[in-house]
Write an enzyme that holds these catalytic residues in place. Structure first.
Site, mmCIF file in Angstrom:
data_model
loop_
_atom_site.group_PDB
_atom_site.id
_atom_site.type_symbol
_atom_site.label_atom_id
_atom_site.label_comp_id
_atom_site.label_asym_id
_atom_site.label_seq_id
_atom_site.Cartn_x
_atom_site.Cartn_y
_atom_site.Cartn_z
ATOM 1 N N PRO A 2 -13.693 -0.909 4.950
ATOM 2 C CA PRO A 2 -12.403 -0.567 5.540
ATOM 3 C C PRO A 2 -12.521 -0.098 6.996
ATOM 4 O O PRO A 2 -13.188 0.883 7.288
ATOM 5 C CB PRO A 2 -11.889 0.572 4.654
ATOM 6 N N GLU A 3 -11.878 -0.832 7.887
ATOM 7 C CA GLU A 3 -11.700 -0.405 9.271
ATOM 8 C C GLU A 3 -10.186 -0.249 9.464
ATOM 9 O O GLU A 3 -9.447 -0.268 8.489
ATOM 10 C CB GLU A 3 -12.302 -1.431 10.238
#
Length: 270
Positions: A2-3
């Site tokens: 997750p970014e």
DNA sequence: CCCGGAACCTGAAGGC
DNA sequence: TGCCTTCAGGTTCCGG
């Protein structure tokens, strides 16, 4: 992993289901996931609270609560937040937050890097983060100022959360390819035109990925357990051995700051 | 302050 | 079949 685009997607998809709900239970199969306060305090202070809002800052997700406190979650590398109505048997679930309508929020994280905080003031956790790259305040001039005088590789600077919030390994590689800049170029060596191209590339790459609901390279699931599709549009990230769509040159992988870094040696010259 | 590298973690995948 | 190595990388900590 997750970014910004993945956390933004999770926020958007969680919001209609959790805002307005009251927390009725907290179960912690792996207590190490709670960073602050103590596990007992965390549970006692969270149960009974109503969730009044949801926000993203960088890669952090924060639930505002009716007491004025905030529950902050970081998914790190392998975490996901899943909404379920029936309890499931999954050895990677580290925390379960039960809501008053029977829904349960599962914090699943095989690698145990993810963390939660319950704090009075979100600034104690996210206070040092740099600007949000998709907000209007993030201008070409601001980016130029952040890079000025810096000797570190531009790839490393893009991943520095205190400089710019939310960009991680995958989107740093994608933005540098879109701007035609080699990942090892010292940040301060970029010309005015290169900074302008990079600024545009960062925003374009992040916006496109949000539109595709994030990239499911490894361990990223949306709250309904569906995958994102942004990785199907990657032009360099995780494409070692494949050829550049622009010029046919094989994509290279090098290591920058101990991170796999993918780029096209022809489109992104030193 | 700036920079680079190690540590934290564990599963998947590939080589032999 | 099974063991070993590599890869995945967000953040924090430490040393120069």
């Amino acid at each position: 992993m997750p970014e910004l685009p993945e956390v933004e997607t999770i926020k958007n998809e969680l919001e209609p289901h959790v805002v307005g709900r009251r927390v009725t239970g907290v179960s912690l199969p792996w207590k190490g996931i709670v960073r602050e306060p103590s596990v007992n305090q965390f549970r006692a202070r969270l149960i009974g609270q109503r969730i009044t809002g949801l926000a993203r800052r960088g890669k952090y997700l924060s639930f505002s609560l009716d007491s004025g406190e905030s529950l902050i979650i970081h998914l790190k590398m392998s975490g996901s937040l899943l909404l379920k109505r029936n309890s499931t048997d999954d050895r990677f679930v580290r925390a379960v937050i039960s809501l008053d309508d029977g829904l349960e929020l599962y914090f699943r994280d095989p690698r145990k890097f993810g963390r939660m905080w319950l704090v009075d003031d979100t600034r104690t956790v996210v206070g040092k983060l740099g600007p949000e790259p998709l907000e209007t305040g993030f201008t070409v001039k601001l980016l130029a100022g952040l890079l000025r005088g810096r000797a570190a590789p531009i790839k490393a600077l893009l991943c520095d959360q205190d400089l710019i919030a939310g960009i991680g390994n995958m989107y740093a590689d994608e933005a540098l390819f879109a701007a035609g800049i080699h990942p090892l170029r010292p940040g301060g060596s970029l010309s005015a035109d290169e900074v302008k191209r990079l600024h545009n590339a960062i925003r374009q790459v992040l916006r496109q990925a949000i539109g595709k609901k994030g990239a499911s390279i490894i361990n990223y699931y949306r709250p309904d357990s569906e995958l994102g599709t942004a990785h199907f549009h990657f032009r360099v990230a995780h494409r070692r051995g494949e050829v550049c769509y622009n010029c046919g040159t094989p994509i290279q992988r090098i290591t920058v700051r101990n991170r796999g870094t993918y780029f096209c040696p022809r489109c992104q010259r030193q």
